[in-house]
Design a protein around this motif. Structure first.
Motif, PDB file in Angstrom:
ATOM      1  N   UNK A 141      -1.198  -3.919  -6.705  1.00  0.00           N
ATOM      2  CA  UNK A 141      -2.062  -5.026  -6.802  1.00  0.00           C
ATOM      3  C   UNK A 141      -1.609  -5.696  -5.268  1.00  0.00           C
ATOM      4  N   UNK A 142      -0.814  -5.493  -4.514  1.00  0.00           N
ATOM      5  CA  UNK A 142       0.286  -6.515  -3.449  1.00  0.00           C
ATOM      6  C   UNK A 142      -1.025  -5.291  -2.341  1.00  0.00           C
ATOM      7  N   UNK A 143      -0.468  -3.743  -2.142  1.00  0.00           N
ATOM      8  CA  UNK A 143      -0.805  -2.762  -1.320  1.00  0.00           C
ATOM      9  C   UNK A 143      -2.823  -3.203  -0.761  1.00  0.00           C
ATOM     10  N   UNK A 144      -3.399  -2.744  -2.307  1.00  0.00           N
ATOM     11  CA  UNK A 144      -4.203  -3.350  -2.145  1.00  0.00           C
ATOM     12  C   UNK A 144      -5.324  -4.317  -1.802  1.00  0.00           C
ATOM     13  N   UNK A 145      -4.597  -6.206  -1.530  1.00  0.00           N
ATOM     14  CA  UNK A 145      -4.648  -6.829  -0.838  1.00  0.00           C
ATOM     15  C   UNK A 145      -4.149  -6.991   0.226  1.00  0.00           C
ATOM     16  N   UNK A 146      -3.317  -5.832   0.916  1.00  0.00           N
ATOM     17  CA  UNK A 146      -2.554  -5.908   2.442  1.00  0.00           C
ATOM     18  C   UNK A 146      -3.919  -4.982   2.614  1.00  0.00           C
ATOM     19  N   UNK A 147      -4.466  -4.339   2.073  1.00  0.00           N
ATOM     20  CA  UNK A 147      -5.297  -3.088   2.561  1.00  0.00           C
ATOM     21  C   UNK A 147      -4.749  -2.164   3.041  1.00  0.00           C
ATOM     22  N   UNK A 148      -3.079  -1.203   2.616  1.00  0.00           N
ATOM     23  CA  UNK A 148      -2.674  -0.463   2.425  1.00  0.00           C
ATOM     24  C   UNK A 148      -3.452   0.658   1.828  1.00  0.00           C
ATOM     25  N   UNK A 149      -4.321   0.426   0.769  1.00  0.00           N
ATOM     26  CA  UNK A 149      -5.181   1.290  -0.368  1.00  0.00           C
ATOM     27  C   UNK A 149      -5.924   0.261  -0.115  1.00  0.00           C
ATOM     28  N   UNK A 202      -3.823  -9.210 -11.333  1.00  0.00           N
ATOM     29  CA  UNK A 202      -5.151  -8.654 -10.108  1.00  0.00           C
ATOM     30  C   UNK A 202      -5.482 -10.115 -10.099  1.00  0.00           C
ATOM     31  N   UNK A 203      -6.115 -10.513 -11.172  1.00  0.00           N
ATOM     32  CA  UNK A 203      -6.407 -12.173 -11.114  1.00  0.00           C
ATOM     33  C   UNK A 203      -6.000 -12.891  -9.861  1.00  0.00           C
ATOM     34  N   UNK A 204      -4.572 -13.128 -10.336  1.00  0.00           N
ATOM     35  CA  UNK A 204      -3.713 -14.088  -9.725  1.00  0.00           C
ATOM     36  C   UNK A 204      -4.086 -13.682  -7.650  1.00  0.00           C
ATOM     37  N   UNK A 205      -4.245 -12.227  -7.942  1.00  0.00           N
ATOM     38  CA  UNK A 205      -3.844 -11.900  -6.112  1.00  0.00           C
ATOM     39  C   UNK A 205      -5.488 -12.426  -5.777  1.00  0.00           C
ATOM     40  N   UNK A 206      -6.056 -12.016  -6.330  1.00  0.00           N
ATOM     41  CA  UNK A 206      -7.472 -12.350  -5.991  1.00  0.00           C
ATOM     42  C   UNK A 206      -8.283 -14.077  -6.104  1.00  0.00           C
ATOM     43  N   UNK A 207      -6.837 -14.530  -6.430  1.00  0.00           N
ATOM     44  CA  UNK A 207      -7.240 -15.897  -5.653  1.00  0.00           C
ATOM     45  C   UNK A 207      -6.920 -16.754  -4.499  1.00  0.00           C
ATOM     46  N   UNK A 208      -6.038 -15.698  -3.506  1.00  0.00           N
ATOM     47  CA  UNK A 208      -5.710 -15.759  -2.464  1.00  0.00           C
ATOM     48  C   UNK A 208      -6.057 -14.743  -1.092  1.00  0.00           C
TER      49      UNK A 208
END
Length: 298
Positions: free
Chosen positions: A105-113, A123-129
């Motif tokens: 999930x972190x790597x999706x958020x950072x654009x690494x994947x 995913x819900x938590x990360x999608x808020x930020x």
């Protein structure tokens, strides 16, 4: 090895590199390397930028190169037809295999994947930020508890953790970073039980460990994409691929076993504990979170 595949694998490994280094690392002649790169550039898979002098820097074209992240699990054989259908549409697909969902999930958020399957709770938590979007389901269930559920090991911010909180409110949850560390902790007696997913559940069972609890078939990992991807296009390919998987599961489980480097019979057995379902009702997930006293803005 095919020359084109060798060159693509090297670019995948390095991210970007000078064309002269690509010739050296591939062992392919300068002229043949140039021919292959010209073809890949024409098809939009790679781009070449001129550096000082005559050298060229080679990298993937972000519009044609898709990186998919998954957790090492028996849960995702449906990605095999998904990969195939993306490649048929001109994409070059790389799969990265992780030990836990937080890292995916972190790597999706950072654009690494570009997209990935990881616990819907993270995913819900990360999608808020961050700019990630949950677009589809994948599989339900496929997990349980081995041992006595009082002091339970679980990976952090995972479905295992949430489900344990729901089903055993008095249990103490001990955080771990990978299935290997969970199994090691159980073997050393650091914890009395593990909340773990397939195929590790079946592996532990085959070694004489008792499965004390099977979790209800709730959606575990869902498909999320990074900001900037064409959601409708990806979702259409995914839904069609999922239907293809459902019509011929054995075929895709076999190729998925090859991707993971796992035994086919193990994955075939483990997959039977999953209910494969691409439809996702996100409100259902929020209701489960509320039952566990986890409140997040919708």
């Amino acid at each position: 090895m095919d020359g084109k595949k060798r060159i693509l694998d090297i670019i995948k490994l390095y991210g970007q590199l000078p064309q002269t280094d690509l010739v050296r690392l591939s062992g392919i002649s300068k002229s043949r390397t140039s021919e292959i790169l010209t073809e890949l550039e024409k098809n939009g898979i790679i781009i070449r930028k001129k550096l000082a002098g005559k050298n060229l820097m080679v990298s993937f074209n972000d519009n044609k190169f898709l990186r998919i992240g998954i957790i090492r699990a028996a849960e995702y054989p449906f990605i095999m037809p998904f990969i195939k259908n993306l490649e048929q549409r001109g994409f070059y697909v790389q799969v990265r295999i992780y030990d836990n969902g937080i890292d995916v999930t972190r790597d999706i958020s950072l654009g690494k994947i570009d997209m990935g399957f990881s616990p819907v709770i993270s995913q819900i938590i990360f999608s808020k930020v961050f700019g990630i979007k949950i677009i589809a389901g994948g599989a339900r269930g496929g997990a349980g508890i081995v041992g006595e559920p009082c002091k339970v090991g679980s990976t952090v911010m995972s479905s295992m953790e949430l489900w344990t909180m729901l089903d055993f409110r008095d249990a103490t949850i001990v955080p771990f970073s990978s299935p290997k560390s969970l199994i090691d902790g159980l073997g050393k007696g650091d914890i009395k039980a593990v909340a773990i997913w397939e195929p590790y559940l079946s592996i532990l069972e085959s070694k004489g460990n008792r499965i004390s609890h099977i979790f209800d078939p709730i959606h575990c990992c869902t498909l999320a994409i990074r900001d900037g991807l064409d959601e409708e296009k990806i979702k259409t390919v995914y839904e069609n691929s999922f239907s293809e998987f459902m019509s011929s599961k054995e075929r895709w489980i076999s190729s998925y076993a090859n991707l993971l480097g796992e035994d086919y019979q193990l994955l075939e057995k483990a997959s039977k504990r999953y209910v494969f379902d691409s439809y996702l009702d996100i409100n259902e997930i929020y209701n489960y979170l509320k039952k566990a006293n986890v409140y997040l803005p919708s």
